[in-house]
Design a protein around this motif. Structure first.
Motif, mmCIF file in Angstrom:
data_model
loop_
_atom_site.group_PDB
_atom_site.id
_atom_site.type_symbol
_atom_site.label_atom_id
_atom_site.label_comp_id
_atom_site.label_asym_id
_atom_site.label_seq_id
_atom_site.Cartn_x
_atom_site.Cartn_y
_atom_site.Cartn_z
ATOM 1 N N ALA A 173 8.012 -6.186 4.659
ATOM 2 C CA ALA A 173 7.009 -7.231 4.485
ATOM 3 C C ALA A 173 5.704 -6.642 3.958
ATOM 4 O O ALA A 173 4.994 -7.275 3.183
ATOM 5 N N LYS A 174 5.375 -5.440 4.384
ATOM 6 C CA LYS A 174 4.114 -4.816 3.998
ATOM 7 C C LYS A 174 4.320 -3.972 2.744
ATOM 8 O O LYS A 174 5.265 -3.215 2.648
ATOM 9 N N ARG A 175 3.423 -4.124 1.783
ATOM 10 C CA ARG A 175 3.457 -3.305 0.584
ATOM 11 C C ARG A 175 2.201 -2.458 0.522
ATOM 12 O O ARG A 175 1.165 -2.813 1.094
ATOM 13 N N GLY A 176 2.266 -1.326 -0.168
ATOM 14 C CA GLY A 176 1.100 -0.477 -0.296
ATOM 15 C C GLY A 176 0.009 -1.162 -1.107
ATOM 16 O O GLY A 176 0.288 -1.966 -1.990
ATOM 17 N N THR A 177 -1.243 -0.836 -0.797
ATOM 18 C CA THR A 177 -2.365 -1.444 -1.523
ATOM 19 C C THR A 177 -3.084 -0.434 -2.410
ATOM 20 O O THR A 177 -4.124 -0.749 -2.987
ATOM 21 N N GLY A 178 -2.545 0.787 -2.508
ATOM 22 C CA GLY A 178 -3.169 1.781 -3.362
ATOM 23 C C GLY A 178 -3.117 1.366 -4.823
ATOM 24 O O GLY A 178 -2.116 0.815 -5.291
ATOM 25 N N VAL A 179 -4.202 1.599 -5.535
ATOM 26 C CA VAL A 179 -4.298 1.233 -6.951
ATOM 27 C C VAL A 179 -4.299 2.513 -7.797
ATOM 28 O O VAL A 179 -5.113 3.407 -7.574
ATOM 29 N N ILE A 180 -3.384 2.584 -8.741
ATOM 30 C CA ILE A 180 -3.343 3.729 -9.654
ATOM 31 C C ILE A 180 -4.324 3.456 -10.787
ATOM 32 O O ILE A 180 -4.159 2.502 -11.548
ATOM 33 N N LYS A 181 -5.353 4.273 -10.898
ATOM 34 C CA LYS A 181 -6.397 4.018 -11.883
ATOM 35 C C LYS A 181 -6.420 5.027 -13.034
ATOM 36 O O LYS A 181 -7.269 4.925 -13.911
#
Length: 287
Positions: free
Chosen positions: A22-30
């Motif tokens: 249900a939970k997904r990572g919130t890290g953003v690849i910039k």
């Protein structure tokens, strides 16, 4: 070789995993990704056996068993940089995990497609390798041994620019055997942290191939990465490839590649997520 029952159990786990995540990572690849080791959510075990469908080299690094027999799809929440289209993968080793004639080691590992030994985009300019690890309570590591889990190996195989290790390092005290350790080109420990038996542990190592430096970043679960070392001088020469998986060294020998003690009945694993290498020119890094 895994049994047909184990294989189909793995397929069932793979097909049911989405319902549990249900939970997904919130890290953003910039920053631009130059080598991607992200595992597609819809991948099947046999996809890892073909260069047309696997994010990794299907031939390296393994013994006689195919990757469809080595890799597992654990039912776990996503690591920080995984999203709805990607998933975790577990590298496992057993008594048959003997690469080439390296009889002292038990070894299986992932090499990202496109990461060539010479001229790799991962060894040009400034690059950051990201990886997250999680422990499998059913396939624990035997920390009386030394393990290499992630490292960058020179093209001539003479040394590693950095090592991400755990267990009892050969010739060292076992006081920190329960820690993950980052070692530099001189095999000097630059940072360590205890193995967390439950959480995702996120790591990033920035290698500047021009200025010959490295820097380490770390966080747990979905927390942003933070620098845990200063920018350190390091010999990053020699090109080479990134190695991701498990290399378990033997005990009781000075010839660790070819001989030494390995117990029988090995059933060990390391879960990985969010594997990628980004271009960190101008200080860019995804946190």
């Amino acid at each position: 070789m895994i049994s047909s029952t184990s294989f189909f159990t793995g397929l069932l786990l793979a097909s049911s995993a989405s319902a549990h995540l249900a939970k997904r990572g919130t890290g953003v690849i910039k920053c631009p990704v130059v080598l991607s080791g992200f595992v597609p959510a819809d991948i099947t075990p046999t996809d890892f056996d073909s260069s047309a469908t696997s994010p990794f080299n299907p031939d390296y690094v393994r013994g006689t068993e195919k990757f469809s027999e080595i890799l597992q799809f654990p039912v776990v929440e996503a690591s920080r940089f995984d999203n709805a289209s990607t998933r975790a993968v577990e590298v496992t080793i057993n008594d048959n995990s003997i690469f080439q004639k390296q009889n002292g080691f038990r070894r299986a590992g992932l090499q990202i497609q496109g990461d060539t030994n010479e001229g790799s985009p991962g060894t040009q300019g400034v690059k950051t390798i990201h990886f997250s690890v999680k422990q499998d309570a059913e396939r624990t590591l035997n920390l009386t041994h030394e393990y290499l889990n992630v490292w960058h190996e020179r093209a001539d195989f003479s040394a590693n620019q950095f090592n991400f290790q755990t267990g009892t390092l050969i010739g060292k005290s076992d006081v920190d055997k329960n820690n993950f350790k980052i070692l530099d080109r001189q095999n000097t420990e630059v940072w360590s942290t205890p193995i967390d038996p439950i959480a995702w542990q996120n790591f990033a190592v920035t290698l500047d191939f021009v200025s010959n430096t490295l820097q380490v970043y770390y966080s747990k679960d979905d927390e942003p990465l933070q620098a845990v070392t200063e920018v350190l001088q390091n010999d990053n020469s020699g090109e080479g490839q990134y190695q991701i998986g498990i290399l378990k060294k033997p005990t009781g020998t000075s010839d660790v590649v070819n001989s030494g003690f390995q117990e029988t009945g090995i059933n060990e694993g390391q879960i990985y997520g969010g594997i990628f290498i980004e271009d960190s020119a101008d200080g860019c890094i995804s946190l």
